[in-house]
Design an enzyme around this catalytic site. Structure first.
Site, short mmCIF file in Angstrom:
data_model
loop_
_atom_site.label_atom_id
_atom_site.label_comp_id
_atom_site.label_asym_id
_atom_site.label_seq_id
_atom_site.Cartn_x
_atom_site.Cartn_y
_atom_site.Cartn_z
N GLU B 43 0.87 -1.18 0.00
CA GLU B 43 0.00 0.00 0.00
C GLU B 43 0.90 1.22 0.00
O GLU B 43 1.71 1.41 0.91
CB GLU B 43 -0.85 0.06 1.28
N ASP B 54 -5.53 9.72 10.29
CA ASP B 54 -4.22 9.18 10.66
C ASP B 54 -3.71 9.71 11.99
O ASP B 54 -3.90 10.87 12.33
CB ASP B 54 -3.20 9.47 9.56
N TYR B 169 -10.96 -4.23 3.63
CA TYR B 169 -10.01 -3.79 4.65
C TYR B 169 -10.79 -3.59 5.94
O TYR B 169 -11.62 -2.68 6.02
CB TYR B 169 -9.37 -2.47 4.19
#
Lengths: 404, 262
Positions: B43, B54, B169
């Site tokens: 990735e 994040d 995911y």
């Protein structure tokens, strides 16, 4: 230019889109919450008890209706249209922000949330949020860019007095957009108990619609007051725009009154020809940030660039999606005013009317100045005085070279 | 859809998925180290000024990369060069909507396709906004890889799966990257729930740092995603990062690959 719709007041659609703008561009973790929030908001809208409690708090806690005021000496000084102000700076906490915070905290309580978070730039929304949290006894964390924490010490202290935890955000550029990023990060990690009170008419659906609705009290009152005082509607509405909530609050109830023109005033900072401004509509382009598609300050790769304005409340690289739609549809005209013009208008209002405005509405006043003189004396301009200037006196003193 | 992605999950063992931020350090050398260490899927993170999902490790990597002047064109070039060096290893671009759609979704899908990209994970385009990028990716045979989270309930799951491909995911914690790890039991429950709803491989990420954690997750999942722990090695070791990346990747790969036969 899009086709003229039957009503300009019917946005957004069911998916939260204002034309091609708005929407729900959030991480999957937040998506179920955002859907839940929308359901709860619809239920609250349909519940007369919610409306009643909202109205009661606005009347007895915030001090509404705010006055509609004819600025006689300013009108004389400008020599053209009559200038009227909607006095939202007289609200409790000194700005329009509290209207929205009352609505959102009632919704948070209704949803059983036990913790409140918010972002703030200049600190006005942070103070308003800390205020309603104190009023309802909920713990509150306010994210504020570390740069803004230094620039806005009085508001930081106010928030702390009200019991809020103020977290300085050092990531990125350490300003409002980074505070909003940090708010999103907190929210995503505390979805079960936390309500995020967003301060402007932006973010994922239903926030833009919800914040607009709570702020529309400004325009509803103004419309009624104007009818009562002069028996007709104003010719031109003027309001400053950062994220755009005070402008939408004033404009929205008038959007279908075709004879009422509207002018939104962005911050041109050091000028639109450079990069030192915060005019997302006039100097930006459409993109996706903070949950919605709207006009942004960005480079050719889609990286967000920093806005600049003398007013920390206008210093945001995006804008509420409804303004993006209103711009493209042509219903509202947008202009921009520089730091220097706003500073001069700030002083003009102090001396002609005995009102110290915040630097944000000083932008609106500067735009009024430019327009009023070319309009007939029997025409009416109504501008939103959305905040008082106490918080800005240090910035203004510094700009004027005065030591306090 | 992507044969490379399908093959990566059909090796007879669970797959190790490794994340690095493009333009942070010597990306080519760092990616080669991940492959040499045994990564099954790469990735490549597209840096963004406002990485809302994040934690600090990847936020800082984004800032370092952008400060060095990384542009979208550079990232696509890194992908293209990777494809030349590693014809079989699937490469997925991961990032935020705005840099991906800035020049239009069709432009991005075409450029990614030409660079040999197999899939795209866009953090802030949920299925509700699929129109913004999904159709353009599918038209170019690039897998739109979606995220499922602890807040994605059974009622919502079909919506997430619709139009997604490559793998699913699973974000194992409600939170941001690189922070706390989810309890093993909750991961096992979630993976079982997801696998009963889809034939797509399920890869689990967020908060996975050690070979022990990775191995435990690989006993139930089809893949394990490691990001922040690798990104931190780049921050810590700079030019010497490849050696450290290779070592950590090798121990992660060993744990993941040995967890079970499939």
């Amino acid at each position: 230019m899009t086709e003229t719709p039957n009503s300009f007041r019917a946005q957004p659609d069911e998916a939260g889109h204002f034309g091609e703008y708005g929407g729900r561009y959030v991480a999957e973790t937040l998506m179920p919450l955002v859907l839940d929030l929308e359901r709860e908001y619809r239920a609250a809208q349909a519940d007369p008890a919610f409306r009643e409690q909202f109205d009661d708090l606005l009347e007895h806690y915030v001090g509404r209706p705010s006055p509609l005021y004819f600025a006689e000496r300013l009108t004389e000084a400008l020599g053209g249209a009559q200038v009227w102000f909607k006095r939202d700076e007289l609200n409790h906490t000194g700005a329009h922000k509290i209207n929205n915070c009352i609505g959102q905290i009632l919704l948070a309580i209704r949803m059983g949330k036990t913790r409140i978070i918010a972002e703030t730039g200049a600190g006005q929304h942070g103070v308003a949020t800390a205020t309603v949290c104190a009023r309802f006894g909920l713990p509150c964390t306010i994210y504020m860019g570390a740069t803004d924490v230094v620039r806005q010490q009085p508001n930081v202290f106010r928030m702390k007095l009200l019991g809020a935890e103020v977290v300085p955000v050092t990531s990125g550029a350490a300003t409002l957009k980074d505070a909003m990023n940090e708010g999103m990060r907190d929210w995503v990690a505390n979805v079960h108990d936390t309500f995020y009170i967003i301060g402007t008419a932006a973010g994922p659906h239903p926030y833009p619609e919800m914040v607009r609705d709570f702020q529309s009290i400004i325009g509803r009152e103004a419309r009624e007051q104007m009818q009562g005082r002069v028996g007709r509607l104003p010719d031109l509405l003027v309001a400053c725009i950062g994220g755009g909530s005070n402008a939408l609050g004033l404009f929205h109830p008038f959007l279908d009154d075709r004879d009422v023109k509207m002018l939104g005033v962005e911050a041109a900072g050091h000028g639109l020809d450079g990069t030192e401004h915060a005019a997302s509509l006039l100097g930006g382009s459409p993109g996706v940030l903070h949950g919605n598609r709207t006009y942004l300050l960005q480079d050719e790769d889609g990286q967000i660039t920093e806005g600049h304005s003398i007013s920390a409340g206008l210093d945001y690289p995006g804008i509420g999606p409804e303004h993006a739609w209103l711009k493209d549809s042509g219903r509202v005209e947008y202009t921009a005013v520089t730091d220097d013009e706003a500073l001069q208008a700030f002083q003009l209002l102090c001396r002609t009317e005995g009102i110290i405005p915040a630097l944000e509405p000083s932008h609106a006043i500067a735009a009024v100045q430019k327009r009023a003189k070319d309009m007939p004396k029997d025409s009416i301009i109504l501008a939103n005085l959305c905040g008082r200037g106490d918080k800005d006196i240090f910035t203004v003193a510094e700009k004027l070279g005065v030591e306090i | 859809m992507s044969e490379r992605l399908a093959s990566a999950f059909a090796k007879g063992h669970p797959a190790l998925v490794c994340f690095l931020t493009a333009g942070d350090g010597d990306t080519a050398a760092n990616l080669d180290a991940l492959v040499a260490g045994g990564a099954d899927v790469i990735e490549l993170g597209m840096p963004f000024t406002d990485p809302m999902a994040d934690g600090s490790a990847i936020q800082n990597a984004n800032i370092r990369s952008l400060a060095k002047g990384t542009r979208t064109a550079n990232i696509l070039e890194m992908a293209a060069q990777f494809r030349i060096r590693h014809s079989e290893v699937p490469l997925v671009l991961m990032g935020y909507a705005n840099p991906m759609i800035r020049r239009g979704p069709e432009w991005f899908a075409s450029a990614a396709h030409e660079a040999g990209v197999d899939g795209v994970i866009c953090v802030d385009i949920p299925p509700e906004e699929d129109e913004a990028l999904g159709p353009a990716l599918r038209a170019k045979g690039i897998a739109p890889i979606r995220l499922a989270t602890p807040t994605t309930d059974a009622k919502r799951l079909p919506r997430v799966l619709e139009g997604s491909s490559g793998f699913l995911y699973y974000v194992s914690v409600a939170g941001i990257t690189g922070k706390q790890q989810a309890a093993q039991a909750s991961i096992e429950d979630a993976v079982a729930r997801l696998k009963s709803a889809t034939d797509l491989p399920v890869a689990v990420g967020f908060g996975v740092r050690t070979p022990e954690q990775a191995g435990a997750i690989a006993r139930v999942a089809d893949g394990v995603v490691v990001g922040s722990a690798l990104v931190e090695l780049v921050a810590e070791h700079g030019e010497a990062a490849p050696e450290h990346l290779r070592t950590l990747t090798a121990s992660l790969a060993q744990a993941v690959h040995a967890a079970r036969k499939v």
